[in-house]
Motif scaffolding. Structure first.
Motif, PDB file in Angstrom:
ATOM      1  N   HIS A   1       2.627   1.618  -3.482  1.00 25.24           N
ATOM      2  CA  HIS A   1       1.589   1.877  -4.488  1.00 25.24           C
ATOM      3  C   HIS A   1       1.125   3.328  -4.423  1.00 25.24           C
ATOM      4  N   ALA A   2       0.918   3.835  -3.228  1.00 29.09           N
ATOM      5  CA  ALA A   2       0.456   5.220  -3.070  1.00 29.09           C
ATOM      6  C   ALA A   2       1.463   6.214  -3.636  1.00 29.09           C
TER       7      ALA A   2
ATOM      8  N   LYS B   1      -4.136  -3.576  -8.510  1.00 30.86           N
ATOM      9  CA  LYS B   1      -3.669  -3.832  -7.149  1.00 30.86           C
ATOM     10  C   LYS B   1      -4.455  -4.987  -6.549  1.00 30.86           C
TER      11      LYS B   1
ATOM     12  N   GLU C   1       0.827  -1.210   0.000  1.00 33.42           N
ATOM     13  CA  GLU C   1       0.000   0.000   0.000  1.00 33.42           C
ATOM     14  C   GLU C   1       0.859   1.257   0.000  1.00 33.42           C
ATOM     15  N   GLY C   2       1.948   1.243   0.774  1.00 35.12           N
ATOM     16  CA  GLY C   2       2.806   2.418   0.861  1.00 35.12           C
ATOM     17  C   GLY C   2       3.473   2.753  -0.455  1.00 35.12           C
TER      18      GLY C   2
END
Length: 685
Positions: A531-532, A544, A528-529
């Motif tokens: 990807h953001a 995702k 998540e980190g």
């Protein structure tokens, strides 16, 4: 045609104090392993452009030897060696009933729908085969009928699939969910399917029409039965509980087992050899008693009262467990939000009074529901199993087991599992079959400078067994087809700057590749980190894990150049050949958290045995996982691409050499300019 017969006679080894059986399947005299897979064999005449593969033939002969001589075989077969046919052909020619078990349903279906028909229809092997999945993959006629009368959907979106699903349910011959188009997370499925825990077996009025009953009966007449690891061990666990539950199993007696993707066995077997007492499972028992107890039954009133009492005592007990594990936890947070917590014999002393009351209620329910009662027998079994699991996990006193508390959503579970799964396999499986074959592209781990089988032999409990080993190299030229890139300038993953630096590296790699990449992570938090940070700046479609079912994500990925951010579930069992996947980016070395209870207990066991937990357990385990991630890239002789790893420990730490020795022989670079030069030098680019 001649009939090959395997009788139980005096020359069998001392494993044969088990029940005797005779297995017969007809095999043509002229067919041999070499006659099928050899350079002039039957397969060469059946397929245009067939190329004889000596490594495939070597593995097939090793499997044939294991089956005929009642031995155990470890066969590491690199991608592209044709290992599926290498074990299917000798399995058919053995004349024995053989279970073929895979880690994924995808490979399970490929074997049944592609490879077995090839051998039967084009080569002429007289093979009869069945495909079996876990009970919860099949439509339950009884539950479907109840739901159809009063359909209540968890969400409006779930209702949109009902008409199409209903049409399928009324016409399906197999009841297999795989035939449907409903999403993987369609909650209504759980209301129209069942599990072995809630199935009433032969007492069900739909037993004869049941899709599972029919599938099991068809399998009883077949020589090869194709299953997945979860089904195999669920079936084995049921049979270990006693004869009263044999009808809930799905596998007939078998002579041998071939485990494909055997690297995944330990995790799956651990799950099914363990015990779980969960708030959700016990609450479901209470709900089912209230919902499905016939009003005309003599014990209906008493059971209704008991089910309501069960609900109350479940809530009080698990609330006390949370208060005991995390003193000071507020009432607004009934479940702890943390990693799994290990349980010791005295951990839950404060919760024992509530546990005693809960056990009393479960015992009373079990007593009110005779085991042979056609309507309530399933409640007897579930209450008894729930009581055993609760009592066992509360005691937490068996040194061969590890005990822990975990949460999933709003469910709190107390769990127990064997520390040494090899011991359980030896006791419950190896003594009851003639042969077991373990095969995978990743079985060996580096011991010193040379990869070997010692780690997996110990983990699978094969020490002292009559086992053989075979290594079959991949035909791919990794030195030309692949490049390993480890950015030498990156800090170690523990650095606070690592996420940002790695994200920058991911961005420039994806810009170079134009998509066509998997970005694989060791945790959802890491995914998540990064990807953001990266996704908003990419000009290609970004997918995702979690945004859609796995199958849908892969279909979208292959439709157009894309990037897929994913975690552990995409590290293995995913096959994307060709240019659609030309880059695999891995965040860090896949060490399992050492404070995870099962991991910590197994490390303690290694230490107590005089070993070194990090070198003898953690490193080999992580090396196998890294090889699986690496293996997503090169799937055919024409594939080319880059594997990038954002963990410089593989270059700087002493154990890094073991990881590198476990990987295929590829060129290694530490500068992005070298990656760009290699990428642009490829004719296909």
């Amino acid at each position: 045609m001649s009939e090959v017969t395997f009788d139980d006679d005096d020359d069998r080894d001392d494993r044969d104090d088990r029940p005797k059986r005779k297995t017969r399947w007809a095999v043509p005299e002229h067919l041999t392993v070499d006659g099928v897979l050899g350079p002039d064999g039957a397969l060469s005449g059946a397929l245009d452009g067939y190329e004889h593969r000596p490594p495939q033939l070597a593995m097939a002969n090793a499997v044939a030897h294991a089956l005929s001589e009642k031995r155990f075989l470890l066969a590491e077969a690199g991608t592209g060696t044709g290992k599926t046919l290498a074990y299917l052909v000798p399995a058919v020619l053995s004349g024995k009933r053989v279970i073929i078990s895979t880690a994924t349903r995808t490979l399970q279906e490929q074997i049944f729908l592609k490879d077995i028909p090839l051998l039967r229809d084009q080569v002429g092997l007289p093979v009869t085969a069945a495909l079996l999945k876990g009970r919860n993959n099949y439509l339950c006629a009884a539950r479907f009928e109840r739901f159809e009368k009063a359909p209540l959907f968890p969400t409006p979106d779930d209702a949109t699939h009902w008409d199409e699903f209903h049409e399928w349910a009324m016409s399906t011959e197999t009841g297999d969910r795989g035939e449907t188009q409903v999403p993987d997370n369609w909650a209504t499925w759980f209301q129209v399917s069942t599990t072995s825990e809630s199935c009433t077996g032969s007492r069900c009025p739909f037993y004869e029409q049941c899709f599972v009953t029919r599938a099991r009966r068809q399998a009883a007449d077949c020589q090869l039965i194709v299953v997945n690891h979860a089904l195999f061990f669920a079936d084995l666990a049921l049979k270990l509980r006693g004869t009263s539950e044999l009808e809930l199993g799905v596998l007939p007696p078998y002579d041998a087992v071939i485990f494909d993707e055997a690297h995944a066995l330990e995790d799956v077997a651990t799950e099914f050899f363990g015990l779980t007492s969960s708030s959700g499972r016990l609450a479901n028992l209470a709900t089912d008693i209230l919902t499905h107890t016939p009003g005309t039954h003599p014990h209906a009133g008493s059971l209704t009262a008991m089910a309501l009492e069960l609900r109350t005592r479940i809530e009080k007990f698990f609330t006390q467990v949370v208060a005991t594990l995390l003193p000071g936890q507020g009432d607004d947070k009934p479940l702890f939000d943390s990693s799994d917590l290990r349980l010791l014999p005295d951990t839950l002393v404060a919760a024992r009074p509530q546990a005693t009351l809960l056990l009393e209620t479960l015992g009373a329910i079990s007593a009110l529901c005779p085991e042979d009662d056609p309507e309530l027998g399933a409640f007897h079994r579930r209450a008894l199993e729930g009581a055993v699991a609760l009592d066992t996990t509360m005691r937490a006193d068996d040194p061969t087991q590890v005990y822990w508390a975990s949460t999933r959503g709003r469910t709190l579970s107390l769990r127990a599992a064997p520390i040494d799964i090899g011991q359980s396999l030896s006791t419950f499986l190896y003594d009851s079959v003639d042969s077991v074959v373990f095969t995978s592209a990743t079985l060996r781990t580096a011991q010193g400078d040379t990869p070997g089988f010692d780690y997996v032999v110990a983990r699978l409990g094969l020490t002292g067994r009559p086992w053989d080993a075979l290594e079959v190299d991949s035909p791919f030229d990794y030195s030309k087809q692949a490049l390993l890139y480890v950015p030498g300038y990156l800090p170690e993953p523990s650095s606070p700057d690592w996420t940002l630096q790695f994200a920058r590296e991911v961005f420039q790699l994806l810009r170079l590749s134009g998509g066509r990449a998997f970005v694989l992570f060791t945790s959802l938090r890491h995914m998540e980190g990064v990807h953001a940070l990266v996704a908003p700046h990419l000009e290609v479609p970004v997918l995702k894990q979690g945004d859609a079912p796995r199958r849908a994500l892969l279909e979208k990925f292959m439709e157009a150049p894309s990037v897929l951010f994913a975690s552990q579930s995409f590290w293995e069992g995913v096959d994307v050949p060709g240019d659609a996947l030309s880059m695999v980016i891995i965040d860090r070395l896949p060490f399992s958290p050492p404070n995870e209870p099962l991991q910590a207990a197994r490390m303690d066991a290694v230490r107590e045995a005089g070993g070194r937990p990090f070198d003898d357990y953690q490193v080999p385990q992580a090396a196998l996982s890294l090889r699986q991630g690496f293996g997503r890239l090169i799937r055919t002789a024409k594939d080319r691409g880059v594997v990038a790893l954002g963990d410089v420990r593989i270059l700087r730490k002493r154990y890094g050499a073991k990881f590198l020795a476990s990987l295929p022989p590829v060129r290694k670079v530490v500068k992005f300019d070298d990656v760009r030069e290699w990428w642009n030098s490829e004719p296909s680019r």
